[in-house]
Scaffold this motif. Structure first.
Motif, short mmCIF file in Angstrom:
data_model
loop_
_atom_site.label_atom_id
_atom_site.label_comp_id
_atom_site.label_asym_id
_atom_site.label_seq_id
_atom_site.Cartn_x
_atom_site.Cartn_y
_atom_site.Cartn_z
N THR A 68 0.84 -1.20 0.00
CA THR A 68 0.00 0.00 0.00
C THR A 68 0.88 1.25 0.00
O THR A 68 1.99 1.24 0.52
N THR A 69 0.36 2.31 -0.60
CA THR A 69 1.12 3.56 -0.70
C THR A 69 0.28 4.73 -0.20
O THR A 69 -0.91 4.84 -0.54
N GLY A 70 0.89 5.58 0.58
CA GLY A 70 0.23 6.81 1.03
C GLY A 70 1.02 8.03 0.58
O GLY A 70 2.26 8.04 0.70
N ILE A 71 0.32 8.99 0.02
CA ILE A 71 0.95 10.26 -0.36
C ILE A 71 0.56 11.29 0.71
O ILE A 71 -0.63 11.52 0.93
N PHE A 72 1.54 11.86 1.37
CA PHE A 72 1.29 12.86 2.42
C PHE A 72 2.02 14.14 2.03
O PHE A 72 3.18 14.09 1.62
N TYR A 73 1.35 15.28 2.15
CA TYR A 73 1.99 16.52 1.72
C TYR A 73 1.58 17.70 2.60
O TYR A 73 0.57 17.68 3.29
N ALA A 74 2.39 18.73 2.54
CA ALA A 74 2.09 20.06 3.12
C ALA A 74 3.06 21.04 2.46
O ALA A 74 4.16 20.65 2.07
N PRO A 75 2.71 22.31 2.29
CA PRO A 75 1.44 22.92 2.71
C PRO A 75 0.32 22.67 1.71
O PRO A 75 0.56 22.17 0.60
N LYS A 76 -0.88 23.04 2.14
CA LYS A 76 -2.05 22.91 1.28
C LYS A 76 -2.25 24.19 0.47
O LYS A 76 -1.79 25.26 0.85
N GLY A 77 -2.94 24.07 -0.64
CA GLY A 77 -3.43 25.25 -1.35
C GLY A 77 -2.46 25.87 -2.34
O GLY A 77 -2.79 26.86 -2.99
N GLY A 78 -1.26 25.31 -2.49
CA GLY A 78 -0.29 25.88 -3.41
C GLY A 78 0.29 24.83 -4.34
O GLY A 78 -0.38 23.85 -4.69
N SER A 79 1.54 25.05 -4.72
CA SER A 79 2.18 24.15 -5.69
C SER A 79 2.39 22.74 -5.14
O SER A 79 2.30 21.76 -5.88
N THR A 80 2.68 22.64 -3.86
CA THR A 80 2.92 21.30 -3.29
C THR A 80 1.66 20.44 -3.42
O THR A 80 1.73 19.27 -3.84
N GLU A 81 0.53 21.03 -3.11
CA GLU A 81 -0.73 20.28 -3.25
C GLU A 81 -1.01 19.94 -4.72
O GLU A 81 -1.43 18.83 -5.03
N LYS A 82 -0.74 20.89 -5.60
CA LYS A 82 -0.96 20.65 -7.03
C LYS A 82 -0.13 19.44 -7.50
O LYS A 82 -0.64 18.57 -8.21
N ILE A 83 1.12 19.40 -7.08
CA ILE A 83 1.99 18.29 -7.51
C ILE A 83 1.57 16.99 -6.84
O ILE A 83 1.57 15.92 -7.47
N ALA A 84 1.17 17.04 -5.58
CA ALA A 84 0.67 15.83 -4.90
C ALA A 84 -0.51 15.25 -5.68
O ALA A 84 -0.60 14.04 -5.88
N ARG A 85 -1.39 16.12 -6.14
CA ARG A 85 -2.56 15.65 -6.89
C ARG A 85 -2.15 15.07 -8.24
O ARG A 85 -2.73 14.07 -8.70
N LYS A 86 -1.16 15.67 -8.87
CA LYS A 86 -0.68 15.12 -10.16
C LYS A 86 -0.09 13.72 -9.94
O LYS A 86 -0.31 12.82 -10.74
N ILE A 87 0.70 13.58 -8.89
CA ILE A 87 1.31 12.27 -8.62
C ILE A 87 0.20 11.26 -8.32
O ILE A 87 0.24 10.11 -8.77
N HIS A 88 -0.80 11.70 -7.60
CA HIS A 88 -1.93 10.82 -7.26
C HIS A 88 -2.67 10.35 -8.51
O HIS A 88 -3.13 9.21 -8.58
N GLN A 89 -2.74 11.22 -9.52
CA GLN A 89 -3.39 10.81 -10.78
C GLN A 89 -2.66 9.63 -11.42
O GLN A 89 -3.26 8.78 -12.06
#
Ligand SMILES: Cc1cc2nc3c(=O)[nH]c(=O)nc-3n(C[C@H](O)[C@H](O)[C@H](O)COP(=O)(O)O)c2cc1C
Length: 171
Positions: free
Chosen positions: A3-24
């Motif tokens: 199993t894999t978990g993606i954890f990120y911070a901060p929210k609302g900026g580029s880090t979240e954008k990239i986390a979502r791209k990786i999640h895709q």
């Protein structure tokens, strides 16, 4: 199956954008922000992909309010990551902060390694222009640097390559 978990911070900026791209690319992975998700939550996954932005304290002339990873770090210091594969992606700016490019990747990576994690997902430095970084080991970054401020056009290709490499290492 691992199993894999993606954890990120901060929210609302580029880090979240990239986390979502990786999640895709990895839709079966869980996607969570910290500190809403805790280090205890990380323990539920075999593999971790952690996203962090470098906001160097030395670049501020005022007290920074603790947020995101700052609040999680003291818990990482007490946790046991033995047996976990951890890959870190780091947001940074290689032009304005070329002496501290994605330092946070190195700081977080060293901490996790001290707590038993196996770091994976290193990338060659040759594709990047910068002067110094705490994230360097040998001729590699201890994760994936992403520069949305000055090299946004390179981001998608960087993520594609990195995730391909990770899926081999984390299977
Ligand atoms: C005050 C400030 C300090 C920063 N310090 C650094 C730094 O030391 N190293 C670096 O690589 N990037 C640095 N950056 C760039 C950010 O890491 C970059 O803009 C990142 O994409 C921000 O992520 P976010 O949108 O998720 O907050 C800094 C940005 C700001 C605003």
């Amino acid at each position: 199956m691992n199993t894999t978990g993606i954890f990120y911070a901060p929210k609302g900026g580029s880090t979240e954008k990239i986390a979502r791209k990786i999640h895709q690319h990895l839709p079966s992975a869980a996607l969570k922000s910290v500190p809403e998700a805790s280090v205890d939550d990380m323990m539920h996954y075999d593999n971790l992909i952690l996203g962090i932005a470098t906001i160097g304290k030395e670049t501020w002339n005022q007290e920074i309010k603790k947020s995101g990873w700052d609040l999680v770090m003291p818990h990482i210091d007490k946790a046991d990551f033995t047996g976990k594969k951890v890959a870190i992606f780091g947001l940074g700016d290689s032009v304005t902060y070329d002496l501290h490019f994605v330092d946070a990747v190195g700081i977080l990576g060293q901490k996790l390694r001290e707590r038993g994690a196996e770091l994976v997902g290193f990338t060659d430095t040759k594709d990047y222009n910068f002067r110094e970084s705490k994230a360097i080991e040998g001729d590699q970054f201890m994760g994936l640097p992403i520069d949305e401020d000055f090299e946004e056009e390179k981001t998608d290709e960087r993520i594609d390559q990195w995730v391909k490499d990770l899926t081999k290492k984390m299977s």
